[in-house]
Design an enzyme around this catalytic site. Structure first.
Site, mmCIF file in Angstrom:
data_model
loop_
_atom_site.group_PDB
_atom_site.id
_atom_site.type_symbol
_atom_site.label_atom_id
_atom_site.label_comp_id
_atom_site.label_asym_id
_atom_site.label_seq_id
_atom_site.Cartn_x
_atom_site.Cartn_y
_atom_site.Cartn_z
ATOM 1 N N GLU A 34 -6.157 14.145 -30.519
ATOM 2 C CA GLU A 34 -5.854 14.587 -31.892
ATOM 3 C C GLU A 34 -5.624 13.360 -32.756
ATOM 4 O O GLU A 34 -5.022 12.385 -32.304
ATOM 5 C CB GLU A 34 -4.554 15.414 -31.963
ATOM 6 C CG GLU A 34 -4.633 16.796 -31.412
ATOM 7 C CD GLU A 34 -3.310 17.558 -31.583
ATOM 8 O OE1 GLU A 34 -2.496 17.200 -32.454
ATOM 9 O OE2 GLU A 34 -3.099 18.511 -30.818
ATOM 10 N N GLU B 162 0.957 17.815 -25.657
ATOM 11 C CA GLU B 162 2.197 17.289 -26.227
ATOM 12 C C GLU B 162 3.465 17.883 -25.614
ATOM 13 O O GLU B 162 4.256 18.554 -26.312
ATOM 14 C CB GLU B 162 2.225 17.495 -27.744
ATOM 15 C CG GLU B 162 1.104 16.771 -28.460
ATOM 16 C CD GLU B 162 1.208 16.867 -29.982
ATOM 17 O OE1 GLU B 162 2.004 17.685 -30.486
ATOM 18 O OE2 GLU B 162 0.490 16.121 -30.673
HETATM 19 O O1 IFM Z 1 -0.636 20.856 -35.654
HETATM 20 C C1 IFM Z 1 -0.114 19.975 -34.724
HETATM 21 C C2 IFM Z 1 -0.681 20.255 -33.345
HETATM 22 O O2 IFM Z 1 -0.459 21.562 -32.958
HETATM 23 C C3 IFM Z 1 -0.036 19.331 -32.334
HETATM 24 N N1 IFM Z 1 -0.150 17.971 -32.730
HETATM 25 C C4 IFM Z 1 0.241 17.618 -34.082
HETATM 26 C C5 IFM Z 1 -0.438 18.541 -35.083
HETATM 27 C C6 IFM Z 1 0.013 18.189 -36.504
HETATM 28 O O3 IFM Z 1 1.388 18.303 -36.615
#
Ligand code: IFM
Length: 452
Positions: free
Chosen positions: A357, A163
């Site tokens: 994710e 990210e």
């Molecule tokens: O916890 C975070 C993660 O570190 C990065 N992506 C989003 C998740 C939830 O906010």
């Protein structure tokens, strides 16, 4: 057709969010260690000093993963645990910890997927300018070399950056995340360019020093834009909006500025025009480095916004109905994003896709029966996975899905206020409690998603 036979059913975490042991065994400081100590930056003054104490409890955590039937586990390495100053001297205790974790995972029949960088940037490098410094891509390449040399005999799957939209945008534009700065746009576009060059250097280093052929990817994020109907004009409106670029003040939250260079070796024309006055010097050699070929494309997907074609022939957003569902963190619940996201991404980038994710924060509680009845999470995941399955059935090459997160953990500026895990963590006792969703996810894995 549903999910592929060898689908990587997984869960994900990141180093600072779970490890703890912030000052142990020679680990160097990173920007979050320092940021958390600044008053008022993190909810409740929370820190990741102990977090889930995974550094000491990783065996118990891997045993949970095994019991859950996970095929894959995506975790990040703490750069300053391996290189306390970011470059130079290697911390053997850090290498030892990750070796033990990797061996434990392999012994449990779980495929490790390593993320090189999930936001815990070495403080010593930050003091030298961090991603602003022209040497920063090389620093990241050096770190990737150490990783390849030490772990690639057993770990074959890697993601470089997690990210970048967040660690540059939230960290240096909006100032909500470490290091908590609001920098001029020009500086942030330079940082982004160096970040992407760092990605390229890391891909090169993984290939050059890998002890076997490695599968290398990237894990960006952003909101998905999905169409209001199946009509081609709405689909086109959503596609166009998804890959378009925001205005310069808030430029970082988008897909194409971060992914087009990596895949095509070119920034999107729209951005080159919109951001022209703020851009760093960009050379052909830079673009060649940034587009060092990768094998797989990861995307972190949480939610989307609905779009249709407007009367004026431009995409227009469709307002959500009053009272539409949101998560505990107030993120919109939009399962369609796990259909349209992978579909649009594969059409554009032509790479096998991993959902690196996906998940949600719920207000989970331990009930009087000692269990955590998170029906809302099961409902959310079932609806999202049904859409992912539909994308797979429509021919999108989806190789894996990593639930965020294996266990409750340190949610950055929100501290421990948010619970994203399949496993509940009682932070006082460090007891792990299976939520109902963890049992449910186990059944989904067993059935390879046929029960969705
Ligand atoms: O916890 C975070 C993660 O570190 C990065 N992506 C989003 C998740 C939830 O906010």
């Amino acid at each position: 057709m549903g999910f592929q036979k060898d689908f990587a059913w997984g869960a994900a975490t990141s180093s600072y969010q779970i490890e703890g042991a912030a000052y142990e065994d020679g680990k160097g400081l990173h920007i979050w260690d320092v940021f958390c100590r600044e008053k008022g930056k993190v909810f409740g003054g929370d820190t990741g000093d102990v977090a889930c104490d995974h550094y000491h409890r990783f065996k118990e955590d891997v045993a949970i993963m095994k019991e859950m039937g996970l095929k894959a586990y995506r975790f990040s390495l703490s750069w300053p645990r391996i290189l306390p100053e970011g470059t130079g001297k290697v911390n053997e205790a850090g290498i030892r910890f990750y070796n033990r974790l990797i061996d434990e995972l392999l012994g449990a029949g779980i495929e490790p997927y390593i993320t090189l960088f999930h936001w815990d940037y070495p403080y010593e490098l930050y003091k030298k300018g961090g991603w602003m410094n022209d040497e920063s891509p090389e620093w990241f390449g050096e770190y990737a070399k150490v990783v390849a040399e030490n772990f690639s005999d057993r770990v074959t799957h890697y993601f470089t950056l997690n990210e970048p939209q967040c660690f540059i945008g939230l960290g240096f534009l909006q100032g909500e995340h470490a290091p908590g700065l609001r920098c001029p746009v020009k500086d942030t576009l330079l940082m982004a360019h160096n970040t992407l060059k760092g990605h390229g250097r890391a891909v090169q280093a993984l290939r050059e020093f890998g002890k076997q052929p490695l599968t290398v990817g990237y894990a960006p994020t952003s909101t998905i834009l999905y169409p209001a109907t199946k009509h081609e004009e709405d689909v086109e409106a959503a596609r166009k909006a998804y890959f378009s670029l925001p205005d310069v003040e808030n430029w970082s939250w988008n897909v194409s500025w971060w992914s087009d260079p990596v895949i095509f070796g070119a920034y999107p024309e729209e951005g080159l025009k919109k951001y022209e006055a703020y851009l760093p010097k960009i050379t052909d050699a830079d673009m060649k480095l940034i587009s060092e070929p990768i094998d797989i494309y990861g995307q972190n997907i949480y939610n989307g916004r609905c779009v249709r074609m407007g009367q004026d022939g431009k995409p227009e957003e469709v307002k959500r109905p009053a009272g539409a569902q949101t998560t505990a963190m107030d993120w919109p619940v939009t399962p369609q994003c796990l259909y349209w996201g992978p579909k649009f991404l594969q059409e554009r980038y032509h790479k096998p896709i991993y959902i690196t994710e996906n998940g949600l924060s719920c207000r989970d509680v331990v009930s009087a029966d000692g269990r955590v009845h998170d029906a809302g999470r099961i409902d959310f995941l079932a609806n999202y996975l049904a859409e992912l399955k539909r994308a797979a059935a429509d021919g999108v090459d989806i190789r894996g899905y990593f639930q965020w997160s294996l266990m409750d953990n340190f949610e950055w500026a929100r501290g421990y206020a948010e619970r994203f895990g399949l496993i509940y963590v009682d932070y006082d006792s460090q007891q792990r409690i299976w939520k109902d969703s963890a049992y449910w996810y186990k059944s989904v894995i067993e059935a390879n998603g046929e029960n969705i």
